[in-house]
Design an enzyme around this catalytic site. Structure first.
Site, PDB file in Angstrom:
ATOM      1  N   GLU A  92    -111.725  25.851 -20.472  1.00 41.18           N
ATOM      2  CA  GLU A  92    -110.918  27.038 -20.224  1.00 41.18           C
ATOM      3  C   GLU A  92    -109.972  26.774 -19.075  1.00 41.18           C
ATOM      4  O   GLU A  92    -110.071  25.761 -18.368  1.00 41.18           O
ATOM      5  CB  GLU A  92    -111.792  28.251 -19.905  1.00 41.18           C
ATOM      6  CG  GLU A  92    -112.596  28.119 -18.613  1.00 41.18           C
ATOM      7  CD  GLU A  92    -113.517  29.304 -18.411  1.00 41.18           C
ATOM      8  OE1 GLU A  92    -113.879  29.954 -19.401  1.00 41.18           O
ATOM      9  OE2 GLU A  92    -113.876  29.573 -17.250  1.00 41.18           O
TER      10      GLU A  92
ATOM     11  N   ARG B  69    -105.370  31.641 -11.723  1.00 39.45           N
ATOM     12  CA  ARG B  69    -105.366  32.277 -10.397  1.00 39.45           C
ATOM     13  C   ARG B  69    -105.871  31.275  -9.382  1.00 39.45           C
ATOM     14  O   ARG B  69    -106.357  30.195  -9.745  1.00 39.45           O
ATOM     15  CB  ARG B  69    -106.307  33.493 -10.398  1.00 39.45           C
ATOM     16  CG  ARG B  69    -107.721  33.125 -10.877  1.00 39.45           C
ATOM     17  CD  ARG B  69    -108.705  34.252 -10.787  1.00 39.45           C
ATOM     18  NE  ARG B  69    -109.920  33.985 -11.516  1.00 39.45           N
ATOM     19  CZ  ARG B  69    -110.899  33.168 -11.133  1.00 39.45           C
ATOM     20  NH1 ARG B  69    -110.785  32.514  -9.996  1.00 39.45           N
ATOM     21  NH2 ARG B  69    -111.982  32.996 -11.867  1.00 39.45           N
TER      22      ARG B  69
ATOM     23  N   LYS C 188    -109.489  32.521 -24.697  1.00 35.33           N
ATOM     24  CA  LYS C 188    -110.068  31.189 -24.775  1.00 35.33           C
ATOM     25  C   LYS C 188    -109.958  30.580 -26.174  1.00 35.33           C
ATOM     26  O   LYS C 188    -109.797  29.369 -26.323  1.00 35.33           O
ATOM     27  CB  LYS C 188    -111.515  31.237 -24.294  1.00 35.33           C
ATOM     28  CG  LYS C 188    -111.613  31.553 -22.806  1.00 35.33           C
ATOM     29  CD  LYS C 188    -113.033  31.666 -22.341  1.00 35.33           C
ATOM     30  CE  LYS C 188    -113.103  31.783 -20.822  1.00 35.33           C
ATOM     31  NZ  LYS C 188    -112.307  32.877 -20.260  1.00 35.33           N
TER      32      LYS C 188
END
Length: 463
Positions: free
Chosen positions: A289, A293, A116
């Site tokens: 962030e 996925r 991050k």
């Protein structure tokens, strides 16, 4: 297209990937730990492989076991689902090294987005707004104090490799920071094996808005609108609504462009989510962030766009370009607070269009665990409670049907195999029945007519 895919996960997402593969004509191989030998995703599998003992660390988190299963069964693709190894760059690299297509971004892209603190630097360079904070990680309490004095309190200490609300501490003054720094580092190390921390200004009373993106290998990137996941408990999302009612069309377009820039900055491929914080005045947003996925909540984006995200993942991983452009994406859903009643929003926000109910009770006194089979009558009970029409006997209403209607499976979480519901009351007549949104819309529109003042066709937006 890919020929055979190993589904390196369990539960709902394993069923979701299996459905998309089946519809695309792709063979699948399921995996399971010894504890999951009787799980639903194994029962429905045409081929399955045991990958180890019950502990996740010895099975679903064991890269070698998964790769061995994929190689032994002749798979040319591997879908990691969410959780487990889905955001592990070394696993993505290992798949590539063994000639197996990882259905997701490259290991390099996961590394860029996964840290991050590093991702913040990339976003700055790409012109994506980020919250004021440290340039990269803070390596000591002294560094953190210096940055905090510059940006002003309150601040957040966050784990660079964090997720799920872990490794985060709020500091309202300099006296809070030393203890918070030590606690956050310890938690991050225990949860992620990485205690690197960074610091950012705390945005007070924000909205948490995330944008779904798709990117192919040819460099095309689009977004599929937003989800408002501001309702949280202990930094865990509880309810998501799409699209976010707090965004104007102009702000939605601006944030969507920023999400596309973010994906381009890390050379992303596949489905992903870019998360932003929107400040309390609804005018300024900041990159938070990127999740590399498919997410649990992807189903509500599918509901308002009509785009099958897992199918798109399979196409992209097969080297095919996106078959839609940004102009093709339209959002149909929760714009009018007066038109859609509370119970209808609860239905959609709970994500019941996709995902088995996992330990969450949609109705008072009715709770289903993970892969536990349920009867049709139990499904109808849940549906009655969701619709708040407890004087209507939905089970009796449809009792003369030859099989469990597909809308029942959709309403209790698209359990993929209506046969699981059928096992309780209707035998095997419903084996393999495909659950569709059209079925759900038809049923819910009918149910809506039972409620005073609810117009027929209320759920046509599901079609």
């Amino acid at each position: 297209m890919l020929k055979r895919v190993l589904i390196a996960n369990r539960g709902e997402i394993a069923l979701r990937v299996r459905r998309a593969c089946r519809e695309a004509g792709i063979e699948t191989v399921s995996v399971y730990s010894q504890a999951d030998a009787e799980a639903l995703h194994v029962q429905l599998a045409t081929r399955s492989v045991c990958i180890g003992p019950p502990r996740a660390a010895d099975s679903y988190l064991n890269p070698q076991a998964l790769l061995s299963a994929a190689i032994a069964t002749g798979c040319d693709g591997l879908h990691p689902g969410y959780g487990f190894l889905s955001e592990n760059p070394e696993f993505a690299d290992a798949c590539a090294e063994n000639g197996i297509t990882f259905i997701g971004p490259s290991g390099d892209a996961i590394r860029k987005a996964g840290s991050k603190s590093a991702a913040r630097d990339l976003m700055r360079a790409a012109g994506v707004p980020v919250t004021p904070g440290s340039d990269g990680p803070v390596s000591s309490v002294e560094d953190a104090l210096a940055v905090a004095e510059t940006v002003g309190y309150p601040v957040l200490l966050k784990a660079s490799a964090g997720g799920g609300g872990r490794g985060i501490r709020r500091c309202d003054s300099s006296k809070d920071l030393p203890d918070a720094y030590a606690a956050a580092k310890a938690e991050a190390n225990a949860c992620f094996g990485n205690d690197e921390m960074y610091l950012e200004k705390l945005v007070l009373e924000p909205r948490h808005i995330e944008f779904q993106i798709l990117a192919d290998r040819q460099g095309h990137v689009i977004h599929l609108g937003d989800r408002d996941c501001s309702i949280q408990r202990r930094n865990q999302k509880l309810i998501e609504e799409a699209p976010a009612r707090c965004l104007t069309p102009e702000l939605r377009e601006e944030m969507g462009r920023a999400a596309v820039k973010a994906a381009q900055a890390v050379r992303y491929e596949g489905a992903g989510t870019v998360e932003f914080l929107l400040d309390s005045d609804g005018q300024h947003f900041y990159f938070m962030e990127m999740n590399t996925r498919i997410q649990v909540e992807h189903g509500i984006t599918e509901m308002i766009t009509g785009v099958d995200l897992v199918r798109q993942q399979l196409r992209i991983a097969s080297g095919l370009p996106l078959d839609l452009t940004q102009e093709d994406v339209t959002l149909t859903g929760f714009y009018d607070d007066e038109a859609i009643p509370t119970w209808a929003k609860a239905y959609a926000a709970a994500g019941v269009a996709d995902g088995i109910i996992q330990g969450v009770s949609t109705a008072e006194g009715v709770a289903f665990q993970g892969d536990e089979p349920i009867t049709f009558n139990e499904a109808a009970t849940v549906l009655n409670r969701v619709l708040a029409v407890e004087d209507v006997d939905l089970a009796g209403w449809y009792a003369d049907r030859e099989a469990v209607p597909s809308w029942a499976a959709q309403a209790v979480g698209n359990m993929e195999a209506v046969s699981v519901l059928a096992a309780g009351s209707f035998g095997s007549a419903a084996m393999g029945e495909n659950v569709t949104r059209a079925d759900a819309a038809q049923m819910l529109s009918a149910a809506g007519t039972l409620l005073e003042g609810e117009p027929a066709g209320l759920f046509d937006w599901l079609l």
